[in-house]
Design a protein around this motif. Structure first.
Motif, mmCIF file in Angstrom:
data_model
loop_
_atom_site.group_PDB
_atom_site.id
_atom_site.type_symbol
_atom_site.label_atom_id
_atom_site.label_comp_id
_atom_site.label_asym_id
_atom_site.label_seq_id
_atom_site.Cartn_x
_atom_site.Cartn_y
_atom_site.Cartn_z
ATOM 1 N N TYR A 1 -41.188 -99.290 42.847
ATOM 2 C CA TYR A 1 -41.121 -97.990 42.972
ATOM 3 C C TYR A 1 -40.308 -97.600 41.624
ATOM 4 O O TYR A 1 -39.563 -98.318 41.195
ATOM 5 N N MET B 1 -39.026 -89.268 40.250
ATOM 6 C CA MET B 1 -39.763 -88.796 41.652
ATOM 7 C C MET B 1 -39.352 -87.439 41.765
ATOM 8 O O MET B 1 -38.433 -86.688 41.634
ATOM 9 N N LYS C 1 -43.072 -92.616 44.011
ATOM 10 C CA LYS C 1 -44.009 -93.279 43.118
ATOM 11 C C LYS C 1 -43.867 -94.793 43.309
ATOM 12 O O LYS C 1 -42.987 -95.349 42.729
ATOM 13 N N SER D 1 -57.153 -93.344 42.561
ATOM 14 C CA SER D 1 -56.366 -93.265 41.384
ATOM 15 C C SER D 1 -57.295 -93.205 40.120
ATOM 16 O O SER D 1 -58.517 -93.501 40.362
ATOM 17 N N GLU E 1 -53.029 -93.456 37.585
ATOM 18 C CA GLU E 1 -52.440 -92.042 37.862
ATOM 19 C C GLU E 1 -52.762 -91.794 39.284
ATOM 20 O O GLU E 1 -54.260 -91.944 39.823
ATOM 21 N N GLU F 1 -49.077 -87.747 40.698
ATOM 22 C CA GLU F 1 -48.069 -88.458 40.229
ATOM 23 C C GLU F 1 -48.412 -89.611 39.171
ATOM 24 O O GLU F 1 -49.196 -90.378 39.647
ATOM 25 N N GLU G 1 -47.739 -92.870 36.652
ATOM 26 C CA GLU G 1 -46.707 -94.024 36.574
ATOM 27 C C GLU G 1 -46.456 -93.955 34.984
ATOM 28 O O GLU G 1 -47.097 -94.531 34.193
#
Length: 463
Positions: A293, A297, A302, A393, A410, A460, A462
């Motif tokens: 993770y 956040m 994530k 994603s 993503e 969210e 990365e």
């Protein structure tokens, strides 16, 4: 020892003389004020000058004693002393407000202290003997000092950075203000989608009001929910603030951001049911079964089972600013992954975190049972959630300032919300939540998490 005793006696004698002079100055000030507002007498420039001279002399004398604490002799090191005066600009409340301090301090203190790291100014000036130095921020030191200046039944209200409520660095400050107060009212504010200070980035903040004095008992803490709002609702926000009395705290030393007694009771249930924390199931050494993770956040965790896709200049590896949770087997890892992605965990994160960083402490302290982590239903939903996130994603590529090319996955987490709801239904059975409590969890902060106003909150990255 004799030298120390002599030094202490000299200082005590000096302070006795200074206090006597301060009393004289205070009487002169009282007469000066009465002459202005009660006696109808004319106040001349000479009157003002004479009063200011008394205060200036007292201030200069205290400056010399204060400088000695910084190992500076005003007589023998004049240049160094003058430089210290310029950089530190000492202010003596004892002199400037002698009457008020003599009577116990200020009844009301309101302010917006500097939001600046102490390390950024330490080369210019140092603060000695502050009980809040470990906080590492000037607003913490100002809060501690203001609390000392407050009268026994006085009130203190500051607007400070949000970590005041939850950061481990601020633990000593929270305990300090709690010990010397009767009540603490706390409201907290996000800077997305709208913010209190337009034009500023990263201005998540807290407004606290400390009142009364209770030296032998813990202060009553009353908090609001974490305030998020769109710009059109800003004018109505303050009148709708509702403070809730906090009865139980899951993470020691933190001021939780509860928005209702209902939320207080619901999150307390997780602790009543659980005798253990997630940290009791995390392995100290690397295993093949892990959750990855990222610290950043906001609306969603994530996290992934294993590593998410990430490459820098075509070299595939782990994204930066990430952390690992290792488990003994695949079932534990999948169930823990489901737990961390639940809306229940998100509500806990908002209540006890800084609402931006997911810390190791916050993750490891979540109350859980072995039955939850051994639940095959939880593990199955966790695997299906991972597949769903991968399915929705999008692979993105960006260029950094130094010319590197970053490719990453993503995740559009909002598209997997039905699976997250399944996780919360499974958790509700373990924690004994009512239908009303489950409905609260499933819909917690849903307007902002789903990005219903088109702010993109459902995604969210990365990063």
């Amino acid at each position: 020892v004799q030298k120390a005793v002599t030094s202490t006696l000299d200082f005590d004698d000096a302070m006795s003389a200074i206090e006597e002079k301060a009393e004289i100055a205070e009487r002169a000030y009282d007469l000066f004020r009465r002459q202005q507002v009660e006696l109808g007498g004319e106040v001349t420039a000479d009157d003002k000058k004479a009063l200011r001279a008394k205060l200036t002399d007292l201030g200069a004398e205290l400056n010399r004693y204060l400088a000695k604490q910084y190992v500076i002799d005003a007589v023998h090191h004049k240049a160094k002393y003058e430089k210290w005066l310029t950089s530190h600009q000492p202010f003596h409340w004892f002199v400037e407000f002698y009457g008020i301090m003599k009577r116990g301090g200020f009844d009301v203190i309101i302010g917006n202290p500097p939001w600046k790291e102490y390390s950024a100014v330490k080369r210019d000036y140092t603060v000695l003997n502050s009980p809040a130095e470990a906080c590492g921020n000037l607003h913490g030191m100002c809060t501690a000092r203001a609390n000392q200046l407050r009268s026994l039944h006085g009130r203190l209200s500051f607007i400070v950075q949000l970590p005041f409520a939850s950061s481990s660095r601020m633990t000593s400050l929270r305990r300090l203000v709690s010990k010397g107060s009767k009540r603490i009212h706390l409201s907290t504010y996000d800077d997305r989608p709208s913010r209190l200070f337009d034009g500023l980035e990263h201005c998540r903040c807290a407004i606290f009001l400390i009142s009364g004095d209770a030296p032998t008992s813990q202060a009553q803490l009353l908090t609001t929910k974490y305030q998020r709002w769109y710009s059109e609702a800003r004018q109505f926000m303050y009148e709708q603030l509702d403070h809730t009395s906090v009865s139980a705290v899951l993470v020691d030393g933190v001021f939780p951001k509860y928005g209702s007694t209902f939320e207080d009771s619901l999150l307390s249930k997780t602790q009543m049911v659980s005798t253990r924390r997630l940290k009791h199931f995390i392995q100290p050494k690397k295993t093949d079964h892990f959750i990855f993770y990222q610290e950043a956040m906001q609306y969603w965790a994530k996290s992934t089972i294993g590593l998410p896709y990430y490459a820098k200049d075509s070299l595939v590896g782990a994204p930066p600013h990430g952390r690992y949770l290792f488990f003994a087997d695949a079932t534990l890892a999948s169930a823990a992954y489901a737990l961390i992605n639940s809306s229940l965990f998100y509500a806990y994160f908002v209540a006890y975190g800084d609402c931006f960083h997911l810390s190791d402490t916050l993750v490891s302290e979540f109350p859980v049972t072995e039955a939850i982590l051994r639940d095959s239903t939880m593990a199955d939903i966790g695997l299906r959630l991972q597949d769903s996130l991968d399915e929705h994603s999008v692979k993105k590529t960006i260029s950094t300032k130094d010319g590197a090319k970053i490719s990453y996955a993503e995740f559009s987490v909002a598209k997997s919300k039905p699976l997250i709801d399944e996780i919360d239904r499974a958790l509700a059975k373990h924690y004994g939540f009512t239908d009303e409590e489950l409905d609260f969890i499933i819909n917690y902060d849903i307007k902002y998490r789903m990005g219903l106003n088109g702010d993109g909150a459902g995604k969210e990255e990365e990063e």
